[in-house]
Design a protein around this motif. Structure first.
Motif, mmCIF file in Angstrom:
data_model
loop_
_atom_site.group_PDB
_atom_site.id
_atom_site.type_symbol
_atom_site.label_atom_id
_atom_site.label_comp_id
_atom_site.label_asym_id
_atom_site.label_seq_id
_atom_site.Cartn_x
_atom_site.Cartn_y
_atom_site.Cartn_z
ATOM 1 N N ARG A 65 1.135 -0.758 0.273
ATOM 2 C CA ARG A 65 0.107 0.275 0.122
ATOM 3 C C ARG A 65 1.218 1.254 0.060
ATOM 4 O O ARG A 65 0.051 2.432 -0.974
ATOM 5 C CB ARG A 65 -0.929 0.179 1.377
ATOM 6 C CG ARG A 65 -1.526 0.848 1.335
ATOM 7 C CD ARG A 65 -3.052 0.559 2.286
ATOM 8 N NE ARG A 65 -2.390 0.204 4.149
ATOM 9 C CZ ARG A 65 -2.459 -0.697 4.043
ATOM 10 N NH1 ARG A 65 -3.261 -1.472 3.321
ATOM 11 N NH2 ARG A 65 -2.186 -0.868 5.434
ATOM 12 N N ARG A 66 2.435 1.314 0.865
ATOM 13 C CA ARG A 66 3.036 2.675 0.881
ATOM 14 C C ARG A 66 3.489 2.669 -0.623
ATOM 15 O O ARG A 66 3.833 3.687 -0.922
ATOM 16 C CB ARG A 66 3.792 1.974 1.940
ATOM 17 C CG ARG A 66 3.410 2.336 3.665
ATOM 18 C CD ARG A 66 4.011 2.059 4.310
ATOM 19 N NE ARG A 66 5.247 3.080 4.648
ATOM 20 C CZ ARG A 66 6.138 3.132 5.603
ATOM 21 N NH1 ARG A 66 6.175 2.269 6.401
ATOM 22 N NH2 ARG A 66 6.706 4.342 5.563
ATOM 23 N N ILE A 67 4.112 1.828 -1.452
ATOM 24 C CA ILE A 67 4.429 1.405 -2.501
ATOM 25 C C ILE A 67 3.509 1.538 -3.975
ATOM 26 O O ILE A 67 3.825 2.763 -4.443
ATOM 27 C CB ILE A 67 5.337 0.180 -2.959
ATOM 28 C CG1 ILE A 67 6.281 0.330 -1.718
ATOM 29 C CG2 ILE A 67 5.792 0.683 -4.201
ATOM 30 C CD1 ILE A 67 7.121 -1.258 -2.141
ATOM 31 N N ARG A 68 2.514 1.452 -3.389
ATOM 32 C CA ARG A 68 1.353 2.202 -4.463
ATOM 33 C C ARG A 68 0.899 4.018 -4.263
ATOM 34 O O ARG A 68 1.227 4.179 -4.679
ATOM 35 C CB ARG A 68 0.276 1.428 -4.631
ATOM 36 C CG ARG A 68 -0.204 0.314 -4.927
ATOM 37 C CD ARG A 68 -1.487 -0.433 -5.386
ATOM 38 N NE ARG A 68 -2.470 -0.692 -3.627
ATOM 39 C CZ ARG A 68 -1.773 -1.957 -2.794
ATOM 40 N NH1 ARG A 68 -1.036 -3.144 -3.934
ATOM 41 N NH2 ARG A 68 -2.833 -1.927 -1.750
ATOM 42 N N ALA A 69 1.635 4.457 -2.707
ATOM 43 C CA ALA A 69 0.746 5.944 -2.030
ATOM 44 C C ALA A 69 2.262 6.105 -3.000
ATOM 45 O O ALA A 69 1.694 7.667 -4.175
ATOM 46 C CB ALA A 69 0.946 5.968 -1.014
ATOM 47 N N LEU A 70 3.561 5.987 -2.824
ATOM 48 C CA LEU A 70 4.806 6.315 -3.479
ATOM 49 C C LEU A 70 4.476 6.804 -5.074
ATOM 50 O O LEU A 70 4.668 7.767 -5.765
ATOM 51 C CB LEU A 70 6.551 5.931 -2.781
ATOM 52 C CG LEU A 70 6.075 5.922 -1.517
ATOM 53 C CD1 LEU A 70 7.505 4.853 -1.333
ATOM 54 C CD2 LEU A 70 6.562 7.387 -1.349
ATOM 55 N N SER A 71 4.253 5.380 -5.425
ATOM 56 C CA SER A 71 4.150 5.517 -7.057
ATOM 57 C C SER A 71 2.882 6.308 -7.451
ATOM 58 O O SER A 71 3.353 7.270 -8.586
ATOM 59 C CB SER A 71 3.544 4.293 -7.953
ATOM 60 O OG SER A 71 3.293 3.866 -9.358
ATOM 61 N N SER A 72 1.647 6.739 -6.869
ATOM 62 C CA SER A 72 0.913 7.515 -7.174
ATOM 63 C C SER A 72 1.306 8.809 -6.945
ATOM 64 O O SER A 72 0.964 9.524 -7.756
ATOM 65 C CB SER A 72 -0.850 7.131 -6.435
ATOM 66 O OG SER A 72 -1.085 8.455 -6.352
ATOM 67 N N GLY A 73 1.926 9.094 -5.606
ATOM 68 C CA GLY A 73 2.300 10.636 -5.537
ATOM 69 C C GLY A 73 3.758 10.959 -7.013
ATOM 70 O O GLY A 73 3.451 12.035 -6.701
ATOM 71 N N LEU A 74 4.107 10.035 -6.708
ATOM 72 C CA LEU A 74 5.364 10.210 -8.071
ATOM 73 C C LEU A 74 5.042 10.918 -9.357
ATOM 74 O O LEU A 74 5.409 11.109 -10.157
ATOM 75 C CB LEU A 74 5.974 9.213 -8.083
ATOM 76 C CG LEU A 74 7.417 9.580 -9.256
ATOM 77 C CD1 LEU A 74 8.242 10.744 -7.947
ATOM 78 C CD2 LEU A 74 8.303 8.298 -8.933
ATOM 79 N N GLY A 75 3.744 10.537 -9.637
ATOM 80 C CA GLY A 75 2.842 10.626 -10.801
ATOM 81 C C GLY A 75 1.922 11.801 -11.261
ATOM 82 O O GLY A 75 2.148 12.134 -11.546
ATOM 83 N N THR A 76 1.614 12.036 -9.812
ATOM 84 C CA THR A 76 0.955 13.406 -9.654
ATOM 85 C C THR A 76 2.379 14.687 -9.880
ATOM 86 O O THR A 76 2.177 15.411 -9.946
ATOM 87 C CB THR A 76 0.217 13.202 -7.907
ATOM 88 O OG1 THR A 76 -0.477 12.590 -8.243
ATOM 89 C CG2 THR A 76 -0.132 14.808 -8.111
#
Length: 126
Positions: A65-76
């Motif tokens: 979940r944390r890695i997906r959140a990092l990925s989403s934040g990086l996309g933003t």
């Protein structure tokens, strides 16, 4: 020297994403470059740690979940960086018009140029 755990490395990456966002908002290219280089270094360290301890440990629900959140934040962040880049390009085109690229059909009218006359007479008059 103690080795950081995967969770502490994820904490560092999350903090670094926040710093990247702040430097993007601040509009300072130096801060953005430094924060981006630090984020890249932390990411490489996370991959190396995951290789050492086994990537299976990254599959836990909380870490995934944390890695997906990092990925989403990086996309933003990437989208915002592209917006900032477009803004800078547009501002540069306003300040230095020579940087604007010519359109494909620059200099022509809507339906092309008039037909050139041929033959001996260049102009007919009545």
């Amino acid at each position: 020297m103690s080795h950081p755990t995967l969770d502490s490395q994820l904490d560092l990456l999350e903090a670094q994403i926040q710093e990247l966002g702040g430097s993007l908002i601040a509009g300072s290219p130096e801060l953005l470059q430094a924060a981006g280089a630090r984020f890249q270094q932390l990411t490489v360290e996370l991959i190396q740690m995951a290789d050492q301890v086994g990537r299976v440990q990254l599959d836990s629900p909380s870490r995934a979940r944390r890695i997906r959140a990092l990925s989403s934040g990086l996309g933003t962040l990437r989208e915002n960086l592209l917006r900032q880049s477009a803004y800078v390009d547009h501002a540069l085109a306003v300040v230095v018009p020579a940087t604007q690229q010519k359109a494909t059909y620059a200099g022509t009218r809507a339906y092309g140029s008039p037909i050139r006359q041929s033959g001996a007479f260049s102009v007919l008059s009545a």
